[in-house]
Design a protein around this motif. Structure first.
Motif, short mmCIF file in Angstrom:
data_model
loop_
_atom_site.label_atom_id
_atom_site.label_comp_id
_atom_site.label_asym_id
_atom_site.label_seq_id
_atom_site.Cartn_x
_atom_site.Cartn_y
_atom_site.Cartn_z
N GLU A 41 1.41 -1.48 -0.36
CA GLU A 41 0.17 0.18 0.14
C GLU A 41 0.93 1.22 -0.03
N ARG A 42 1.65 1.48 0.91
CA ARG A 42 2.55 2.54 1.06
C ARG A 42 3.84 2.95 0.14
N THR A 43 3.53 2.10 -0.84
CA THR A 43 4.44 2.09 -2.46
C THR A 43 3.87 2.25 -3.11
N VAL A 44 2.69 1.64 -3.64
CA VAL A 44 1.44 2.16 -4.80
C VAL A 44 1.24 3.58 -4.78
N LEU A 45 0.74 4.21 -3.40
CA LEU A 45 0.99 5.70 -2.85
C LEU A 45 2.09 6.03 -3.31
N LYS A 46 2.66 5.96 -3.07
CA LYS A 46 4.09 6.41 -3.35
C LYS A 46 4.42 6.74 -4.72
N LEU A 47 3.80 5.93 -5.26
CA LEU A 47 4.71 6.45 -6.63
C LEU A 47 3.76 6.90 -8.11
N MET A 48 2.30 6.61 -6.98
CA MET A 48 1.15 6.95 -7.68
C MET A 48 0.43 8.39 -7.39
N GLY A 49 1.29 8.47 -6.31
CA GLY A 49 1.28 10.42 -5.40
C GLY A 49 1.24 11.12 -6.39
N GLU A 50 1.20 12.56 -5.39
CA GLU A 50 0.94 13.74 -6.55
C GLU A 50 2.16 14.08 -5.98
N ASP A 51 3.25 14.04 -5.69
CA ASP A 51 4.04 15.41 -4.85
C ASP A 51 5.01 15.45 -5.91
N MET A 52 6.04 16.28 -5.76
CA MET A 52 7.26 16.32 -6.10
C MET A 52 7.99 14.85 -7.06
N ASP A 53 8.38 14.72 -5.41
CA ASP A 53 8.78 13.40 -6.03
C ASP A 53 8.36 12.17 -7.26
N ALA A 54 6.84 11.77 -6.89
CA ALA A 54 6.34 11.45 -7.99
C ALA A 54 6.20 12.67 -9.28
N GLU A 55 6.31 13.52 -9.14
CA GLU A 55 6.11 14.23 -10.26
C GLU A 55 7.42 14.35 -11.27
N GLU A 56 8.17 13.58 -11.07
CA GLU A 56 9.79 13.77 -11.65
C GLU A 56 10.62 13.02 -11.39
N ARG A 57 9.98 11.83 -11.50
CA ARG A 57 9.77 10.44 -11.89
C ARG A 57 9.26 10.28 -12.97
N ARG A 58 7.92 10.60 -13.06
CA ARG A 58 6.85 10.43 -14.35
C ARG A 58 7.77 11.80 -15.39
N LEU A 59 8.11 12.60 -15.32
CA LEU A 59 8.72 13.43 -16.09
C LEU A 59 10.41 12.96 -16.38
N ARG A 60 11.25 12.30 -15.87
CA ARG A 60 12.13 11.34 -15.90
C ARG A 60 11.59 10.56 -16.99
N ALA A 61 10.90 9.90 -16.99
CA ALA A 61 10.14 8.24 -17.54
C ALA A 61 9.92 8.90 -18.69
N MET A 62 9.08 10.32 -18.87
CA MET A 62 8.54 10.29 -20.02
C MET A 62 9.77 11.15 -20.91
N GLU A 63 11.36 11.12 -20.36
CA GLU A 63 11.81 12.25 -21.40
C GLU A 63 12.80 10.89 -22.30
N LEU A 64 12.48 9.23 -21.27
CA LEU A 64 12.86 8.36 -21.42
C LEU A 64 12.40 7.79 -22.63
N LYS A 65 11.38 7.61 -22.35
CA LYS A 65 10.40 7.53 -23.60
C LYS A 65 10.49 8.05 -25.07
N GLY A 66 10.69 8.94 -25.22
CA GLY A 66 11.09 9.86 -25.83
C GLY A 66 12.35 9.63 -26.50
N LYS A 67 13.75 9.12 -25.87
CA LYS A 67 14.65 8.74 -26.00
C LYS A 67 14.37 6.69 -26.78
N ALA A 68 14.51 6.49 -25.97
CA ALA A 68 13.57 5.03 -26.89
C ALA A 68 13.30 5.29 -28.77
N ARG A 69 12.25 6.46 -28.40
CA ARG A 69 11.43 6.12 -29.90
C ARG A 69 12.53 6.38 -31.27
N GLN A 70 13.16 7.89 -30.03
CA GLN A 70 14.54 7.98 -31.39
C GLN A 70 15.46 7.40 -31.69
#
Length: 492
Positions: free
Chosen positions: A435-464
């Motif tokens: 439960e704790r880990t799910v809420l940490k990953l799927m949350g709205e805090d700054m750490d979660a948002e930064e993870r999402r941004l980094r993940a999207m950057e890697l998605k772009g690199k993969a496609r390129q």
């Protein structure tokens, strides 16, 4: 994509290790090479061919130059039941050993088949590192043998150092953390959570053959991409002293729905129903939970996962494999969990179209066993991950995901849960941790948002990487390399 219209057509012979996690990326490799104009022979067995029937049909429908070649496996001669041709069909280590013996007996049938291809002489063998007997086949035919390494460069470099530096030779405690010598930065590993490379009793000869053929290989092919891990790619290539062709993410060459639905066993759920459910959920809201094709989850752990997901109150799509004990699954679901979470949860019993699911806009997270296929699919779709490693190199992949790429959160697994582990040996992850880990990953805090941004950057690199970048160039260079290699006259 085909740049061989006016050039000779090289003939690649692909020999996967016959477990789904090893076979799927090589199927994607077959499509990738064929779409670039190469001829491909994909070596399999009758039972394994039946499991990828939809993939075979699709290749035929697209007129791709891929020949799926089912060679008979002599199961009875090694003490296995007829039709027992895939590693996921066995649980005992002795049976795995018998399967590897049966695979090596494909040497003569494969040579006979390839010598009969007078119009399409083989140019190169690309075979899984766990099919070391193919090195002898390549030398007999006088053609290069490239080793397919299903690990990423990070884990491959770790594995190479561990074996060649004998890191754990004098370590008594399997859980003792050892600083890996010669790694580009400080990295602590333990024997208990490192890839074993078939180091169990009875596998000594097989393991030595793998290492020998790894040294003799003409090069290495991986399902990663340079931009993801440039430091580790360069260091791994230096360490082994030969070329590493990173061609991934290879599944991105098959991104339409029919291809995604064909990349595995027969679906146990209607893909359209799955899509309809995902369409009904908010963007970025759903956690996808799946631990791959080879893991086994005990009832007590299934219960903790269910209650942890329920307590999190987050939408989820949970894949429970059909080869987990059906009685365990039905007992769990009979206790009302499915009914209580019906408005925000979907349970899939059996196989699921994972690549299609991960690419859906409603996905916001992926709870994964950290197998490399799943990891690179998550990375390439820009999905942050909860890491739940089980065995093999998965604990190393967790370090890459969490500590290096910083797109994941560890659930806190401390011990290996191999498919051969007894129920009483399993260290169960508790519901509150989940439960704790799910809420940490799927949350709205700054750490979660930064993870999402980094993940999207890697998605772009993969496609390129696939669309004209490093992986696209590596496919071209690989084909050019093979075309320059001539069959030795003495073995023609």
């Amino acid at each position: 994509m085909n740049f061989l219209d006016d050039a000779p057509k090289p003939h690649f012979v692909l020999v996967p290790f016959m477990a789904q996690g090893h076979t799927i990326p090589m199927i994607d490799m077959a499509h990738l090479l064929a779409k670039h104009g190469a001829i491909v022979s994909f070596i399999t067995t009758p039972a394994n061919a039946s499991r990828i029937e939809s993939t075979i049909d699709r290749a035929r429908a697209l007129n791709l130059p891929i020949q799926f070649v089912p060679l008979k496996l002599r199961c009875a001669e090694v003490g296995l039941p007829e039709g027992c041709e895939n590693v996921d069909k066995v649980l005992e280590k002795e049976q795995v050993k018998r399967l590897t013996d049966a695979y090596s007996m494909l040497h003569k049938p494969l040579v006979s088949y390839l010598r009969a291809q007078s119009n399409n002489t083989p140019s190169c063998i690309i075979s899984d590192l766990c099919q070391p007997w193919t090195g002898d086949v390549a030398r007999e035919l006088g053609i290069p043998r490239l080793m397919f390494n299903g690990f990423c460069a990070f884990a491959s470099l770790c594995r190479n150092i561990i074996h060649h530096e004998k890191v754990f030779e004098n370590v008594a405690d399997d859980n003792e953390l050892i600083v890996l010598p010669g790694f580009p930065h400080r990295l602590e590993v333990s024997k208990a959570r490192s890839p074993g490379n078939f180091n169990s009793p009875g596998f000594e000869e097989f393991s030595e053959k793998i290492l020998e053929e790894e040294r003799r290989a003409d090069g290495v092919v991986t399902n990663s991409f340079y931009e993801l891990e440039p430091l580790y790619h360069e260091e791994y290539q230096k360490k082994i002293g030969t070329k590493v062709w990173s061609l991934g993410p290879m599944f991105l060459c098959n991104t339409d729905m029919s291809a995604m639905a064909a990349r595995g066993d027969r679906a146990s759920v209607d893909a359209k129903h799955c899509l309809q459910w995902l369409d009904s959920m908010k963007p970025g809201s759903v956690l996808y939970v799946s631990f791959g094709s080879m893991t086994r989850t005990v009832l007590s752990q299934l219960e903790e996962i269910a209650l942890g997901l329920e307590a999190s109150k987050m939408p989820f799509l949970w894949v429970i494999k059909s080869d987990d004990k059906p009685s365990d699954i039905e007992k769990l679901l009979a206790e009302g969990f499915e009914e209580r979470t019906r408005d925000r949860g979907l349970i899939i019993r059996g196989w699921a179209p994972q690549a299609m699911i991960l690419s859906h806009p409603s996905l916001g997270g992926f709870m994964t066993h950290c197998g490399w296929n799943s990891t690179i699919e998550g990375i390439s779709n820009g999905v942050p991950m909860i890491t739940w490693p089980h065995c093999a190199e998965q604990f190393l992949n967790e370090k890459l995901i969490v500590d290096v790429l910083k797109v994941g959160v560890a659930v806190g697994v401390q011990s290996i849960t191999a498919r051969t582990v007894e129920v009483h040996e399993v260290s169960v992850v508790k519901r509150y941790q989940i439960e704790r880990t799910v809420l940490k990953l799927m949350g709205e805090d700054m750490d979660a948002e930064e993870r999402r941004l980094r993940a999207m950057e890697l998605k772009g690199k993969a496609r390129q990487a696939i669309d004209g970048g490093s992986s696209y160039s590596n496919v071209k260079h690989l084909i050019e390399y093979v075309l320059t290699k001539k069959i030795r006259p003495e073995v023609q």
